[in-house]
Design a protein around this motif. Structure first.
Motif, PDB file in Angstrom:
ATOM      1  N   THR A 199      30.254  46.963 -31.504  1.00 31.37           N
ATOM      2  CA  THR A 199      30.083  45.753 -30.424  1.00 31.37           C
ATOM      3  C   THR A 199      30.826  45.979 -29.336  1.00 31.37           C
ATOM      4  N   LEU A 200      30.238  46.521 -28.043  1.00 29.73           N
ATOM      5  CA  LEU A 200      31.058  46.630 -26.869  1.00 29.73           C
ATOM      6  C   LEU A 200      31.133  45.491 -25.967  1.00 29.73           C
ATOM      7  N   LEU A 201      30.075  44.426 -26.277  1.00 28.82           N
ATOM      8  CA  LEU A 201      29.797  43.421 -25.188  1.00 28.82           C
ATOM      9  C   LEU A 201      29.642  42.209 -25.942  1.00 28.82           C
ATOM     10  N   LYS A 202      30.377  40.827 -25.165  1.00 31.20           N
ATOM     11  CA  LYS A 202      29.993  39.791 -25.712  1.00 31.20           C
ATOM     12  C   LYS A 202      29.257  39.017 -24.566  1.00 31.20           C
ATOM     13  N   TYR A 203      28.074  38.838 -24.921  1.00 25.11           N
ATOM     14  CA  TYR A 203      26.826  38.048 -24.270  1.00 25.11           C
ATOM     15  C   TYR A 203      27.127  36.587 -24.082  1.00 25.11           C
ATOM     16  N   ARG A 250      21.091  51.812  -4.737  1.00 21.50           N
ATOM     17  CA  ARG A 250      21.143  52.673  -3.591  1.00 21.50           C
ATOM     18  C   ARG A 250      22.635  52.970  -3.124  1.00 21.50           C
ATOM     19  N   ALA A 251      23.413  51.994  -3.351  1.00 21.48           N
ATOM     20  CA  ALA A 251      24.965  52.309  -2.960  1.00 21.48           C
ATOM     21  C   ALA A 251      25.552  53.214  -3.824  1.00 21.48           C
ATOM     22  N   ALA A 252      25.053  53.310  -5.000  1.00 19.57           N
ATOM     23  CA  ALA A 252      25.919  54.136  -6.015  1.00 19.57           C
ATOM     24  C   ALA A 252      25.733  55.615  -5.576  1.00 19.57           C
ATOM     25  N   GLU A 253      26.951  56.280  -5.769  1.00 20.32           N
ATOM     26  CA  GLU A 253      27.470  57.678  -5.636  1.00 20.32           C
ATOM     27  C   GLU A 253      27.428  58.521  -6.771  1.00 20.32           C
ATOM     28  N   LYS A 254      27.443  57.928  -7.903  1.00 19.25           N
ATOM     29  CA  LYS A 254      27.640  58.545  -8.966  1.00 19.25           C
ATOM     30  C   LYS A 254      26.099  58.634  -9.765  1.00 19.25           C
ATOM     31  N   GLN A 255      25.871  59.704 -10.650  1.00 21.48           N
ATOM     32  CA  GLN A 255      24.762  59.936 -11.552  1.00 21.48           C
ATOM     33  C   GLN A 255      24.463  59.066 -12.363  1.00 21.48           C
ATOM     34  N   PHE A 256      25.436  58.344 -13.129  1.00 29.62           N
ATOM     35  CA  PHE A 256      25.168  57.325 -14.129  1.00 29.62           C
ATOM     36  C   PHE A 256      25.901  56.052 -13.684  1.00 29.62           C
ATOM     37  N   ILE A 257      25.171  55.017 -13.866  1.00 34.51           N
ATOM     38  CA  ILE A 257      25.656  53.590 -13.546  1.00 34.51           C
ATOM     39  C   ILE A 257      25.872  52.500 -14.694  1.00 34.51           C
ATOM     40  N   ALA A 258      26.822  51.991 -14.407  1.00 32.46           N
ATOM     41  CA  ALA A 258      27.204  50.943 -15.869  1.00 32.46           C
ATOM     42  C   ALA A 258      27.004  49.665 -15.210  1.00 32.46           C
ATOM     43  N   ARG A 259      26.556  48.917 -15.840  1.00 35.30           N
ATOM     44  CA  ARG A 259      26.106  47.477 -15.568  1.00 35.30           C
ATOM     45  C   ARG A 259      27.339  46.577 -16.167  1.00 35.30           C
ATOM     46  N   PHE A 260      27.530  45.634 -15.278  1.00 38.14           N
ATOM     47  CA  PHE A 260      28.514  44.524 -15.825  1.00 38.14           C
ATOM     48  C   PHE A 260      27.946  42.965 -15.364  1.00 38.14           C
ATOM     49  N   ASP A 261      28.082  42.205 -16.006  1.00 30.91           N
ATOM     50  CA  ASP A 261      27.777  40.873 -15.359  1.00 30.91           C
ATOM     51  C   ASP A 261      28.970  40.110 -15.562  1.00 30.91           C
ATOM     52  N   VAL A 262      29.270  39.305 -14.445  1.00 28.87           N
ATOM     53  CA  VAL A 262      30.290  38.298 -14.406  1.00 28.87           C
ATOM     54  C   VAL A 262      30.946  37.518 -15.278  1.00 28.87           C
ATOM     55  N   ASP A 263      30.060  36.859 -15.877  1.00 27.93           N
ATOM     56  CA  ASP A 263      30.366  36.041 -16.981  1.00 27.93           C
ATOM     57  C   ASP A 263      30.361  36.443 -18.531  1.00 27.93           C
ATOM     58  N   ASP A 264      30.100  37.628 -18.650  1.00 28.74           N
ATOM     59  CA  ASP A 264      30.354  38.492 -19.901  1.00 28.74           C
ATOM     60  C   ASP A 264      31.536  38.946 -20.286  1.00 28.74           C
ATOM     61  N   LEU A 265      31.941  39.260 -21.501  1.00 26.59           N
ATOM     62  CA  LEU A 265      33.429  39.860 -21.715  1.00 26.59           C
ATOM     63  C   LEU A 265      33.009  41.335 -22.589  1.00 26.59           C
ATOM     64  N   TYR A 266      33.756  42.224 -22.282  1.00 28.46           N
ATOM     65  CA  TYR A 266      33.816  43.596 -22.728  1.00 28.46           C
ATOM     66  C   TYR A 266      34.776  44.475 -23.225  1.00 28.46           C
ATOM     67  N   ASP A 267      34.647  45.076 -24.313  1.00 26.31           N
ATOM     68  CA  ASP A 267      35.626  45.873 -25.069  1.00 26.31           C
ATOM     69  C   ASP A 267      36.327  46.638 -23.857  1.00 26.31           C
ATOM     70  N   ALA A 268      37.643  46.876 -24.214  1.00 25.02           N
ATOM     71  CA  ALA A 268      38.395  47.895 -23.149  1.00 25.02           C
ATOM     72  C   ALA A 268      37.946  49.359 -23.225  1.00 25.02           C
ATOM     73  N   GLU A 269      37.430  49.787 -24.174  1.00 26.64           N
ATOM     74  CA  GLU A 269      36.927  51.000 -24.433  1.00 26.64           C
ATOM     75  C   GLU A 269      35.647  51.361 -24.160  1.00 26.64           C
ATOM     76  N   ARG A 270      34.596  50.288 -23.998  1.00 29.96           N
ATOM     77  CA  ARG A 270      33.221  50.362 -23.704  1.00 29.96           C
ATOM     78  C   ARG A 270      32.612  51.611 -23.109  1.00 29.96           C
ATOM     79  N   ILE A 271      33.440  51.923 -21.759  1.00 29.74           N
ATOM     80  CA  ILE A 271      32.794  52.809 -20.914  1.00 29.74           C
ATOM     81  C   ILE A 271      33.024  54.186 -21.601  1.00 29.74           C
TER      82      ILE A 271
END
Length: 324
Positions: free
Chosen positions: A202-206, A85-106
């Motif tokens: 592989t863009l996410l380390k779960y 509901r707070a999102a202003e953009k058309q597309f939303i990218a989910r992140f979780d606090v304990d996971d690791l992400y590729d710098a180029e993921r998005i």
């Protein structure tokens, strides 16, 4: 709403967090690293009792595009819907606090966005609390096969998705009754009107640890996931099997040059197995002959590829995760 050059659009980042102070600094660095000018960063602090709020306020002072929302420990599903509901953009990218992400993921996932897409997923690596590799689960890539992959619900990682905000809102957002498999329920509803696709990278380390939802609620997750997936399987009729068989050669050709191709093939045939067994009541012998025919027709040494995966010590965890 029509989109032209979607790779250049701004994104709303969404991360719910509850008592995640130990991981929060790295998580915020990953989000900032992935974000661009014009992006919105929404952090929903769901009643944390550790230093989470203090850390988030520090980051909020540094970055004007961070939107910090505080809720009173109302649970993950509510936190996600508040964030949407707070999102202003058309597309939303989910992140979780304990996971690791590729710098180029998005940047990589954004290249696949178009007006027909409801969600974009990616391959992901499962890691331990200390980031030891436990194996990779590849996504299904194409819309047709991603929809098929929902029968098992393991190839569409929730913390690695970009989804269409308006599409999700039109479908009622996340449903509390689907927790702790609220993401699978949403993907199934989304697949009825929009394309679900994946990036074969592989863009996410779960991360799996004792406090993660997957670990602490394992039996509940599996029970709810199987309940949702079974209902989806039983409703998936009217010539679906023939369509998948007819398009198999094209789809598997698409897999050929991707990383983890052998495991990708294997999961695809496992999904076909479930479709066949539930909706077409084939015997195991008939199923085996069908699969053997598919393998030989497409010149895929599936068995050899999968055995090579299974022999790797780092993949010992995968069978339990895939086939609980």
């Amino acid at each position: 709403m029509e989109f032209n050059n979607l790779s250049g659009i701004s994104i709303s980042f969404l991360m719910p967090v509850k008592d995640g102070a130990v991981y929060l600094e790295n998580a915020m660095k990953a989000i900032i690293q992935n974000s661009e000018q014009g992006d919105q960063i929404i952090i929903v602090n769901d009643g944390s009792t550790d230093n989470t709020l203090k850390i988030l306020k520090k980051w909020e002072k540094k970055h004007s595009n961070i939107n910090l929302v505080n809720t009173k420990s109302q649970g993950l599903v509510n936190a996600l819907n508040v964030g949407i509901r707070a999102a202003e953009k058309q597309f939303i990218a989910r992140f979780d606090v304990d996971d690791l992400y590729d710098a180029e993921r998005i940047a990589i996932q954004k290249k696949l966005l178009n007006a027909k897409v409801g969600a974009v997923f990616c391959d992901y690596e499962i890691v331990s609390a200390k980031v030891r590799s436990l194996g990779v689960i590849p996504c299904a890539v194409s819309p047709e096969l991603t929809k098929l992959s929902l029968f098992t619900g393991i190839q569409t990682p929730h913390p690695g998705v970009i989804f269409n905000r308006d599409a999700v809102n039109d479908l009622g957002g996340y449903i509390p009754e689907d927790f702790p498999a609220e993401d699978l329920g949403l993907w199934i509803r989304l697949s009825s009107k929009y394309e679900l696709i994946g990036v074969p990278k592989t863009l996410l380390k779960y991360r799996i640890h004792r406090n993660s939802i997957t670990s602490s609620n394992r039996s509940r997750v599996l029970k709810k996931r199987n309940e949702i997936a079974s209902a989806f399987l039983k409703s998936y009729r009217s010539g679906a099997k023939n369509a998948f068989y007819e398009n198999l050669r094209r789809e598997l050709t698409q897999y050929k040059d991707t990383e983890h191709a052998g495991l990708r093939y294997f999961l695809h045939l496992k999904n076909l197995k479930q479709l066949v067994e539930v909706n077409y009541q084939m015997s195991q012998d008939a199923y085996r002959k069908d699969v053997e025919k598919l393998i030989f027709q497409n010149s895929i040494n599936l068995t050899g590829d999968f055995i090579n995966y299974a022999r790797r010590k780092s993949y010992r965890f995968i069978p339990n995760f895939l086939f609980p």
